[in-house]
Design an enzyme around this catalytic site. Sequence first.
Site, mmCIF file in Angstrom:
data_model
loop_
_atom_site.group_PDB
_atom_site.id
_atom_site.type_symbol
_atom_site.label_atom_id
_atom_site.label_comp_id
_atom_site.label_asym_id
_atom_site.label_seq_id
_atom_site.Cartn_x
_atom_site.Cartn_y
_atom_site.Cartn_z
ATOM 1 N N SER A 125 0.816 -1.219 0.000
ATOM 2 C CA SER A 125 0.000 0.000 0.000
ATOM 3 C C SER A 125 0.847 1.265 0.000
ATOM 4 O O SER A 125 1.922 1.308 0.602
ATOM 5 C CB SER A 125 -0.865 -0.020 1.260
ATOM 6 O OG SER A 125 -1.438 1.239 1.479
ATOM 7 N N GLU A 127 0.058 3.580 1.761
ATOM 8 C CA GLU A 127 0.058 3.958 3.187
ATOM 9 C C GLU A 127 1.404 3.645 3.840
ATOM 10 O O GLU A 127 1.725 4.185 4.889
ATOM 11 C CB GLU A 127 -1.047 3.211 3.933
ATOM 12 C CG GLU A 127 -2.416 3.835 3.810
ATOM 13 C CD GLU A 127 -2.559 5.134 4.603
ATOM 14 O OE1 GLU A 127 -2.189 5.155 5.791
ATOM 15 O OE2 GLU A 127 -3.041 6.118 4.027
ATOM 16 N N TYR A 149 -2.200 0.346 10.387
ATOM 17 C CA TYR A 149 -2.398 -0.340 9.104
ATOM 18 C C TYR A 149 -1.146 -0.214 8.235
ATOM 19 O O TYR A 149 -0.622 -1.208 7.720
ATOM 20 C CB TYR A 149 -3.612 0.255 8.365
ATOM 21 C CG TYR A 149 -3.700 -0.195 6.934
ATOM 22 C CD1 TYR A 149 -4.298 -1.400 6.595
ATOM 23 C CD2 TYR A 149 -3.138 0.572 5.894
ATOM 24 C CE1 TYR A 149 -4.342 -1.833 5.275
ATOM 25 C CE2 TYR A 149 -3.178 0.146 4.574
ATOM 26 C CZ TYR A 149 -3.783 -1.046 4.272
ATOM 27 O OH TYR A 149 -3.815 -1.479 2.969
ATOM 28 N N ARG A 184 -16.463 -1.179 -4.012
ATOM 29 C CA ARG A 184 -15.750 -0.621 -2.869
ATOM 30 C C ARG A 184 -16.643 -0.665 -1.627
ATOM 31 O O ARG A 184 -17.848 -0.382 -1.709
ATOM 32 C CB ARG A 184 -15.404 0.832 -3.214
ATOM 33 C CG ARG A 184 -14.474 1.528 -2.275
ATOM 34 C CD ARG A 184 -13.213 0.774 -2.074
ATOM 35 N NE ARG A 184 -12.060 1.627 -1.862
ATOM 36 C CZ ARG A 184 -11.000 1.243 -1.157
ATOM 37 N NH1 ARG A 184 -10.956 0.042 -0.604
ATOM 38 N NH2 ARG A 184 -9.969 2.036 -1.021
#
Length: 348
Positions: A125, A127, A149, A184
């Site tokens: 990710s 992230e 996460y 989603r």
Amino acid sequence: MKTVIITGVTGQDGSHMVDFLLKNTDYNIIGTVRRLSVPNHQNIAHIKDPRFKLAHMDIGDPQSVNNTVQEYKPDYFINFAANSFVGTSWEMPVVHMQSNCMGVLYQLEAIRKFAPKCKYYNAGSSEEFGDVAYVPQDENHPLRPRSPYGASKASARQIVKVWRESYGLYAVQGWLFNHEGTRRGQEFVTRKITKGVADIVKSLGSNQIPRPIELGNLSAKRDWSDAEDFVEGVWLMLNQNEPKDYVLSSNETHTVKEFVELAFAAAEIEGFWLGESGTVGEVFVHKQFKYPLVVVNPKFFRPAEVDILLGDSSKARKEIGWSPKTSFYRLVKKMVSNDLENSLDKSK
Ligand code: GDD
């Protein structure tokens, strides 16, 4: 006939990957699912192809992972199962670490022991870049996660690297920037907005005062793409001569606010912003009726935010020949149209 195991098959990416592989290969696909009292199979309900089969496996149970890999001896193992919602990762950090990192370790160990030629992909990710050091972010950007996460995905990346280098496994983990679509989950900001817009259209159509959409940080910038484009990139990453990790991104960034504006425009609702930008008093108002359509609720702020994500996927474009096909505008339009259709269907 080759066999592909896909985890997280009931989710957005897993279900699109099944569709993609059924269309583009003649492989058998084993989608692994956890037993749930109430099954959540709507994203795969349309698949009737006999090459697709479900098998029970829990990514948190190494024994079940071992059994599955031993039984099917897959040629490919694609791990899309994860706790993927950043917002709840502060509330349940341990479970995020267990599924998103330990889960990967169990899978790599099973592959090493029972199917060492299997090609492995883990969902990485943007992230992981977190508190970004530079813009745009490419494969050389340091890992600076800002959430439990992000930390779990960054840790998994190190595990994938170590297993690749220690045991010669074909194991990769792309850095996927935000990717969205009609499948989603409704807690993610894009779908929350498009579903909210559809609900507002419905209320206005029946002369009711609409319920505003409550959002958190409107200034966050994300690099949004279509999830259907990304599964192709994942497949290309799995089929190189040498295992290499790539960034997949649109190379454009937009604020949450811009997503809101485009989503309402796609539903032909005109509005404007009131209140000071970046404050809880900011509100998006219906141009004609002056109803609040979007308000800020601090409940949706995160303890730490990733302010800007903007990818540089030029390496993937050059080296594996991948490129996204859907523009930001078309993505928003597609999601709004889908939610409008769903809400019309339900009101019939
Ligand atoms: N979810 C949510 N809900 N996000 C909001 C809201 C809201 O009401 N209001 C503002 N936001 C902001 C978040 O603070 C964040 O900055 C941005 O919208 C996007 O949030 P999400 O849609 O929840 O996605 P994400 O960026 O945190 O994570 C997604 O993308 C990652 C890749 O960058 C997920 O799909 C991750 O699993 C994925 O790894």
